[in-house]
Scaffold this active site. Structure first.
Site, PDB file in Angstrom:
ATOM      1  N   HIS A  53       0.859  -1.095  -0.007  1.00 23.46           N
ATOM      2  CA  HIS A  53       0.024   0.075   0.110  1.00 23.46           C
ATOM      3  C   HIS A  53       0.922   1.116   0.178  1.00 23.46           C
ATOM      4  O   HIS A  53       1.682   1.385   1.006  1.00 23.46           O
ATOM      5  CB  HIS A  53      -1.089   0.134   1.152  1.00 23.46           C
ATOM      6  CG  HIS A  53      -2.046  -1.197   1.193  1.00 23.46           C
ATOM      7  ND1 HIS A  53      -2.178  -1.773   2.313  1.00 23.46           N
ATOM      8  CD2 HIS A  53      -2.686  -1.619   0.216  1.00 23.46           C
ATOM      9  CE1 HIS A  53      -3.265  -2.979   2.002  1.00 23.46           C
ATOM     10  NE2 HIS A  53      -3.496  -2.621   0.313  1.00 23.46           N
TER      11      HIS A  53
ATOM     12  N   GLU B 124       1.363   3.706   2.985  1.00 23.09           N
ATOM     13  CA  GLU B 124       1.778   2.988   4.609  1.00 23.09           C
ATOM     14  C   GLU B 124       3.365   3.086   4.457  1.00 23.09           C
ATOM     15  O   GLU B 124       4.130   2.169   4.072  1.00 23.09           O
ATOM     16  CB  GLU B 124       1.250   1.598   4.573  1.00 23.09           C
ATOM     17  CG  GLU B 124      -0.111   1.560   4.433  1.00 23.09           C
ATOM     18  CD  GLU B 124      -0.802   0.438   4.394  1.00 23.09           C
ATOM     19  OE1 GLU B 124      -0.079  -0.766   4.889  1.00 23.09           O
ATOM     20  OE2 GLU B 124      -1.966   0.370   4.581  1.00 23.09           O
TER      21      GLU B 124
ATOM     22  N   HIS C  43       3.284  -3.609   6.759  1.00 25.30           N
ATOM     23  CA  HIS C  43       1.931  -2.713   6.575  1.00 25.30           C
ATOM     24  C   HIS C  43       1.977  -1.697   7.992  1.00 25.30           C
ATOM     25  O   HIS C  43       2.446  -1.999   8.804  1.00 25.30           O
ATOM     26  CB  HIS C  43       0.482  -3.437   6.603  1.00 25.30           C
ATOM     27  CG  HIS C  43       0.530  -4.074   5.173  1.00 25.30           C
ATOM     28  ND1 HIS C  43      -0.236  -3.721   4.256  1.00 25.30           N
ATOM     29  CD2 HIS C  43       1.014  -5.180   4.672  1.00 25.30           C
ATOM     30  CE1 HIS C  43      -0.258  -4.489   2.926  1.00 25.30           C
ATOM     31  NE2 HIS C  43       0.403  -5.603   3.386  1.00 25.30           N
TER      32      HIS C  43
ATOM     33  N   GLU D  57       1.809  -5.635  10.812  1.00 27.12           N
ATOM     34  CA  GLU D  57       1.154  -4.479  10.494  1.00 27.12           C
ATOM     35  C   GLU D  57       1.137  -3.718  11.944  1.00 27.12           C
ATOM     36  O   GLU D  57       1.073  -4.279  13.003  1.00 27.12           O
ATOM     37  CB  GLU D  57      -0.520  -4.862  10.770  1.00 27.12           C
ATOM     38  CG  GLU D  57      -1.571  -4.101  10.633  1.00 27.12           C
ATOM     39  CD  GLU D  57      -1.761  -3.515   9.347  1.00 27.12           C
ATOM     40  OE1 GLU D  57      -1.802  -2.068   8.867  1.00 27.12           O
ATOM     41  OE2 GLU D  57      -2.425  -4.288   8.443  1.00 27.12           O
TER      42      GLU D  57
END
EC number: 3.5.1.114
Lengths: 336, 336
Positions: free
Chosen positions: B25, B28, B124, B186
């Site tokens: 992404h 990010e 992430h 994450e």
């Protein structure tokens, strides 16, 4: 009469038309949802509509960017309100935001003209830990400074600062400059593209207190003078960058992150490179840091801004009575 | 031999090819800058390169989205790794991310094939206050669970959870599913489009410990069994929305905001409408909330996710010796 006369309040024209704008940056969501909420309330007929001495304009400034969940579509709308951009020639296919700026200027302005709204409050969010800030071009607009002072008193638990964008030599460029008075209400920290109920609640309270103040002012209340601490922008500092790729090579140092309006002293940690090295502030003057690591400013080359703090004394004020307004109107005409 | 045999470690193939991916992404940023930093280091010749038993692939997954500072350009890359999307027919002008997913599958996969890399760690960030999370499809991948357990021990002050995406009936869709083993790392809270040195530092430490674990594993270390608490996704909850406009009409309640992995009980405050009303959790089962108010999930209709927590017992493991690997290789061939 001197404006700084302590005994006699300065008399200023009433604020009969006020605009609250949100979504000037489409991904700053507190203002987007607050404006939508205000628009819903306005659609409902109220019993005391007739008594309201102030007309409130509520505007979603950049609906296309809001729809796309982005700051802007073609160019930053909140840099489009210079007289040159508003009134200059247009290209064949001008950026959407330039067209929208002209629409907003027609609706709320024209900037600098007698038909402009009396007050523009433009709602913004920042990823920086700035609390609630007023951002304005002038440090002698008693209306904005008194509204700020009133909010400070009404919301004593909220960190609140008045940021002055500095010398008037540079032309004002933002939406709030279209009104006779205007300021941005900037609240953070909130990620762009996210609405947090705490930040939304602060903004809602701030706007309600601002509107309360306008009603009090228009109804003839006298607001006592006093002082306001003002942070005047001195300069911006960019991230360290790779010469070839222009990619940033460091983040704001963890000692500085989230500490907006702290005093940055010479040799204080400023950045942490991605390889772990600490870079220090090389300036010689201690200055107050703000807009620390604001997400939208990476592309503008701003890692943080630095300000000097001054304590301003502001006079008591009250609204002119109708008679005074008419008398002043005649005076103006005679002077022409 | 039972895999749950407490005394004998389960023997698993060595991890000779490991991929660390960031920028899947594009907004990010911790992963983007960490991958760039790892790429810089790899370009510098190291004295002990020959001794490294593991080849490390470092990949900036979606360079076009990174360049634009957006999550994706045409479609969410991290939903493109189903077998159907990777191997199906293409349209005349396929979305950029589908083409890029196929490139990545060629580089790191093919997904499900014997040539795929042994481990994918995909980096992430989230705007939610989730600390450091592993997100994986399986709750019986001893490699991922042991790496998680190792990081917990090495970084005891960091809130760390293992999220299991649930039933294997649903096909895996994310980049980490291309490897023989894989997980997303994450880390939050960090606004999208911003890199914070604290979150970057956590991610850097997490990746270094993960690579340390792989080296230890490949060199024959035995990792003791034990337990891991696993949060298994049960369902997602959307924001309340206006029926006509589909705009959200409430934010996550301030009591719940930032409290990822707290237990949400029936009747607990869930949302706060923009007019000030509290909406409560209407479910009958207490569940753990996470991805609370994640910025990228507004468009996916997810305000938060809910999970059940279970304590998993995991066996001791060690890498197969070369002899064991060869023997197993022959066995496999004989079995065909």
């Amino acid at each position: 009469m001197s404006q700084m006369d302590v005994d006699e309040p300065v008399c200023l024209p009433r604020l009969s038309r006020v605009a609250v704008c949100g979504g000037t940056h489409g991904n700053e969501l507190s203002g987007v949802y607050l404006v939508r909420e205000l628009l819903k309330l306005q659609r409902r007929p109220s019993e005391d509509d007739d008594e309201e001495p102030t007309s409130l304009l509520t505007v979603l400034s950049n609906p296309r960017a809001v729809q796309q969940g982005r700051r802007y579509t073609d160019t930053d709308l909140n840099r489009c309100f210079t007289l040159a951009t508003l009134n200059g020639p247009t290209s064949d296919s001008p950026p959407y935001e330039i067209l929208r700026a002209r629409e907003l200027n027609a609706m709320l302005g024209p900037k600098g003209g007698p038909g402009a709204v009396d007050l523009v409050c433009d709602l913004h969010n920042t990823t920086a830990n700035m609390g609630l800030c007023f951002i304005a071009y002038s440090d002698c607009d008693w209306i904005c400074l008194h509204i700020f002072k009133y909010l400070q008193r009404q919301m004593p638990d909220v960190p609140m600062r008045f940021v002055h964008l500095g010398s008037s030599e540079k032309e004002s460029y933002s939406l709030d400059s279209v009104g006779k008075h205007g300021f941005a209400m900037e609240i953070g920290p909130q990620p762009h593209g996210v609405v947090r109920s705490d930040i939304y609640g602060l903004m809602n309270a701030g706007v309600q207190h601002m509107l309360d103040w306008v009603r009090l002012f228009n109804s003839g209340a006298v607001f006592e003078g006093g002082f306001v601490d003002v942070f005047t922008l001195v300069k911006n500092i960019d991230y360290p960058r790779d010469e070839k790729t222009h990619n940033i090579t460091a983040a704001v140092h963890s000692h500085l992150q989230d500490r907006d309006f702290c005093l940055l002293r010479p040799h204080d940690p400023l950045f942490q490179t991605f390889s772990g090295e600490t870079l220090r502030y090389s300036g010689s003057e201690p200055l107050y840091a703000f807009f620390i690591n604001e997400g939208s400013y990476y592309e503008k080359g701003i890692a943080l801004s630095l300000a000097r703090k001054r304590r301003l004394v502001i006079p008591a004020i009250r609204a002119q009575t109708e008679e005074e307004e008419q008398a002043r109107g005649f005076t103006s005409e005679e002077e022409e």
